[in-house]
Motif scaffolding. Structure first.
Motif, short mmCIF file in Angstrom:
data_model
loop_
_atom_site.label_atom_id
_atom_site.label_comp_id
_atom_site.label_asym_id
_atom_site.label_seq_id
_atom_site.Cartn_x
_atom_site.Cartn_y
_atom_site.Cartn_z
N MET B 357 36.04 35.09 33.87
CA MET B 357 36.47 36.41 33.40
C MET B 357 36.97 37.26 34.56
N LEU B 358 36.26 37.18 35.72
CA LEU B 358 36.70 37.96 36.88
C LEU B 358 38.13 37.58 37.25
N PHE B 359 38.39 36.27 37.31
CA PHE B 359 39.74 35.84 37.66
C PHE B 359 40.75 36.29 36.60
N ALA B 360 40.35 36.26 35.33
CA ALA B 360 41.28 36.66 34.27
C ALA B 360 41.61 38.15 34.37
N VAL B 361 40.59 38.97 34.65
CA VAL B 361 40.85 40.40 34.76
C VAL B 361 41.73 40.66 35.98
#
Lengths: 199, 607
Positions: B357-361
């Motif tokens: 999720m961090l990478f996606a955000v």
């Protein structure tokens, strides 16, 4: 064919190979499209001769075009013969398709040789470069088609090309008709509609 | 295909499923989409590290003014190979790794449509990548930039083998991409599980599908352009010869007609990946699924109408400039729509900031910055100031590193447990994320300023009087940070293989079909092909819950085949023949190819 269709469920009901092959034809359209567009954008811009007007032989090429068109007709008849399970006609029409295709290649061989004799090579001018690469690429496609159809012909002689293999023949036919259609475009654009030198 | 008669040249590359899956030979002859996916992933990640190493050398050279660490010649080779490697050998095949592993699982298929063609694509890609990089061994790495403008690439100005390596290497890679594209299009159209309608396809599959359609249309264009280039070099044709009346801009038009759709080939799969990750970690269905799908299609179409915005500096005249400028601004709209959709997906969700999720955000943030600088040079007068400066370098790295790579990293952390059956370490993952996020901005943000202050790209050094030394040093430090962060990632891979937590079927609580089976999935994927009744089958009451590992009746698994590898070797030999201008090698390569195609067509291999 029916058994294959039953054995493999597909989402569209179409044969998967056929869908992939149509996709391939799409990419081939872009390939020839690029070659033809290049030919057109360089037409009449050669700084030295020979020019298309001096060298292209429309009567001879009309004959070879007719030969190629006839091969497409033979291809259609070959496919229907395979579907019917008619071995004799399968062999007859496949032989005709291969024969017409080979004749077309012979015409092209003659044409290329006579152009070289008249001083037009691939490196002479823009016309030579664009013409030989475009028509040569098409000729290579015809050659591949001839090899492919010859393979089917051999299979037919070995009694391995029954109606259950109709899809194999249909796909080879798709390829063959496509190559034929491309030639109609090339014949029209390169031979029939010639534009003079751009001032 | 029915069982062929025993007489039909029955010597076979195909053999039984059991012995086909053991040892190195099992991997070489594999036709299992999951194994091919892993092969793609490992190979592409290796090339990614290699391309990163090239970038580090570039940054070290630029760390101070008048640096003499590497000469101009090596510098030219490094930036050319960095760009070429990252585009063709890292990002594209890393996406291909996901196409291979994930798409059949997401649509409910037991394999791709043509398993052997799939193996062929991989081997051609691998040999093409090795061909391209072997140029370093001869001290003749490509040095004409990743877009190789004519007539710098002509035999007159580049007499060495450098450009030949580049042109022929890209030709080989093009074959791999096209073969894979036909395969995946046919797979997605025709191999879906019952009930998996097009508008129920997961967004990753949708974006991959659009990507493959772009590949099918775009790669023939570069193929023809490269043929022109090689014929000019080998046979003296006149395509890019000004003396013969040729136009060097023909190359630019053909290259960018391919090259602009190519950037969507790079970014659309990553957009698909974050569209899977964001809903999963927000515990909410994707906001506006149809709009995301349609805007993906729109990008795929309009992407064909903007190529000349790479060419404003060539002086195309006001009409062409205005057209390409406005269409370029137009294509920002469907992209912007997606960004709002992703934000709206997170809005009000139960957000869990795990590593994927961090990478996606971060993808959303960084890609937006890259998109905004992109719209800036959609305007010709602005572009004339920015073209060929570090501003453009900053832009492409925000969209390709901040966009494509961040998306792919998100995908790696997300699907890793499905592929290998073990979770990656979250703490290491977060360290990796923050170092990448900070390193990436420290590296590339200063390049905006360096570029606007006038530093041209692709020049191996600069004078101290420009006053750009400090910012260049900052950028180099950022690059080193990025390089270090990759070590953490690799360590995490190793750590997970030893100590990683064993993954359950659905460790993230995701909604799509691949999470209904065990991790890693069995050889035949689905013991029973599920009936799909909704777009999010695992989040639907009465949808798919768990697919048992053991099939109720035996599932036929196709054995391996070595003919795809042999065919790929034939292609390699042909291109080596073209490189060293040996007719015999070239003919030999074609013969190997023809023989293996026939063996391939007639070997008993059941789909």
């Amino acid at each position: 064919m029916t058994t294959t269709a039953l054995a493999h469920h597909t989402s569209t009901g179409q044969d998967t190979r056929k869908i992939a092959f149509w996709t391939f034809i799409g990419s081939e359209c872009m390939l020839f499209g690029t070659l033809i567009a290049t030919y057109l954008s360089y037409e009449g811009k050669s700084v030295t001769g020979p020019t298309p007007q001096e060298i292209l032989n429309i009567p001879v090429t009309s004959v070879s075009t007719f030969v190629l068109l006839m091969s497409s007709l033979a291809m259609v008849l070959a496919l229907t013969a395979v579907v019917r399970g008619d071995k004799l006609q399968t062999r007859l029409w496949l032989t005709a398709t291969v024969g017409f295709g080979t004749m077309f290649l012979a015409f092209q061989y003659y044409e290329f040789n006579s152009f070289v004799a008249e001083g037009l090579t691939i490196s002479t001018n823009l016309f030579g470069s664009t013409f030989f690469v475009l028509t040569g690429c098409h000729g290579l496609h015809v050659l591949i088609g001839v090899i492919w159809l010859t393979t089917l012909l051999i299979l037919s002689w070995r009694d391995q090309l029954g109606p259950e293999k109709a899809m194999n023949v249909e796909i080879a036919g798709l390829y063959w008709h496509f190559v034929d259609v491309v030639w109609i475009v090339i014949f029209t654009v390169v031979y029939l509609i010639q534009r003079g030198p751009v001032a | 295909m029915g069982a062929p008669a025993a007489t039909a040249g029955s010597v076979a590359g195909a053999h039984g499923a059991a012995d086909a899956r053991s040892g190195v030979w099992g991997w070489i002859t594999t036709t299992d989409h999951k194994r091919i996916g892993i092969l793609y992933g490992v190979t592409a990640f290796f090339f990614f590290l290699l391309g990163g190493l090239e970038a580090l050398l570039i940054r070290l050279q630029l760390a101070r003014a008048d640096n003499t660490l590497i000469g101009a010649e090596t510098f030219n080779q490094l930036f050319t190979m960095h760009g070429t490697t990252m585009v063709f050998l890292a990002i594209m095949p890393m996406s291909a790794a996901f196409f291979n592993f994930i798409i059949p699982l997401q649509i409910g298929a037991r394999d791709v449509a043509f398993p052997r063609l799939n193996a062929f694509s991989y081997w051609v890609f691998l040999l093409g990548g090795l061909f391209l990089n072997s140029s370093f061994l001869f001290g003749a790495a490509p040095d004409g930039g990743w877009f190789g403008y004519a007539n710098l690439t002509s035999i007159q100005y580049s007499p060495g083998m450098n450009i030949s390596f580049w042109a022929l290497g890209l030709q080989i890679l093009g074959i791999a991409s096209l073969a894979a594209a036909f395969n995946f299009i046919a797979t997605i159209i025709n191999m879906r599980a019952p009930g998996m309608k097009l508008m129920r396809l997961p967004v990753f599959t949708w974006m991959s599908f659009i990507t493959q359609l772009i590949v099918v249309a775009a790669f023939p264009v570069i193929t023809v352009a490269l043929v022109f280039l090689m014929f000019d070099r080998m046979f003296g044709t006149t395509f890019f010869s000004v003396a013969a009346g040729g136009d060097v801009l023909l190359w630019q038009h053909l290259f960018w007609l391919f090259g602009h759709p190519e950037v969507y080939i790079l970014i659309l799969p990553a957009m698909g990946m974050v569209s899977e990750v964001l809903p999963t970690f927000s515990r909410k269905p994707l906001f506006g699924y149809p709009v995301i799908v349609y805007s993906g299609m729109l990008i795929g179409v309009i992407g064909w109408a903007v190529w000349s915005h790479h060419m404003f500096a060539t002086g195309m005249g006001p009409i062409a400039d205005s057209y390409f400028s406005s269409v370029t601004m137009l294509i920002a709209i469907p992209t912007g729509v997606k960004i709002f959709n992703w934000i709206a997906t997170m809005w009000g969700g139960q957000i869990r900031l795990a590593t994927p999720m961090l990478f996606a955000v971060a993808f959303i943030i960084l890609f937006t910055i890259g998109g905004i600088s992109g719209v800036m040079h959609a305007s010709p007068p602005t572009d004339l100031q920015q073209t060929d400066t570090y501003f453009v370098v900053a832009h492409i790295h925000y969209v390709l590193f901040g966009g494509a790579i961040m998306g792919i990293f998100s995908g790696i952390y997300y699907w890793w447990p499905k592929v290998f059956g073990r979770l990656l370490d979250e703490r290491l993952g977060k360290w990796h994320f923050w170092l990448v996020f900070i390193g990436m901005n420290v590296t590339f943000f200063p390049m905006h300023l360096i570029g606007l202050l006038g530093m041209p790209r692709r020049v191996y050094t600069y004078g101290p009087e420009l006053g750009l030394e400090q910012m260049n040093l900052v950028s180099t430090v950022g690059a080193l940070l990025l390089g270090f962060s990759m070590l953490i990632m690799v360590y995490n891979f190793w750590w997970s293989s030893k100590h990683g937590e064993i993954a359950q079927n659905n460790p993230w609580g995701a909604a799509t079909l691949e999470w209904a089976m065990s991790s890693p999935p069995p050889v035949y994927n689905f013991s029973v092909i599920p009936e799909v009744r909704s777009r999010l089958p695992l989040w639907t009451v009465g949808g798919v819950t768990e697919i048992p590992d053991v099939p109720p009746e035996p599932v036929h698994v196709p054995g391996g085949s070595y003919w795809p590898v042999v065919a790929a070797v034939g292609i390699l030999v042909f291109f080596i023949g073209a490189l060293v201008q040996s007719l015999w090698l070239a003919v030999g390569g074609v013969l190997v190819l023809v023989v293996s195609v026939f063996k391939w067509a007639f070997e008993p291999f059941e789909m």
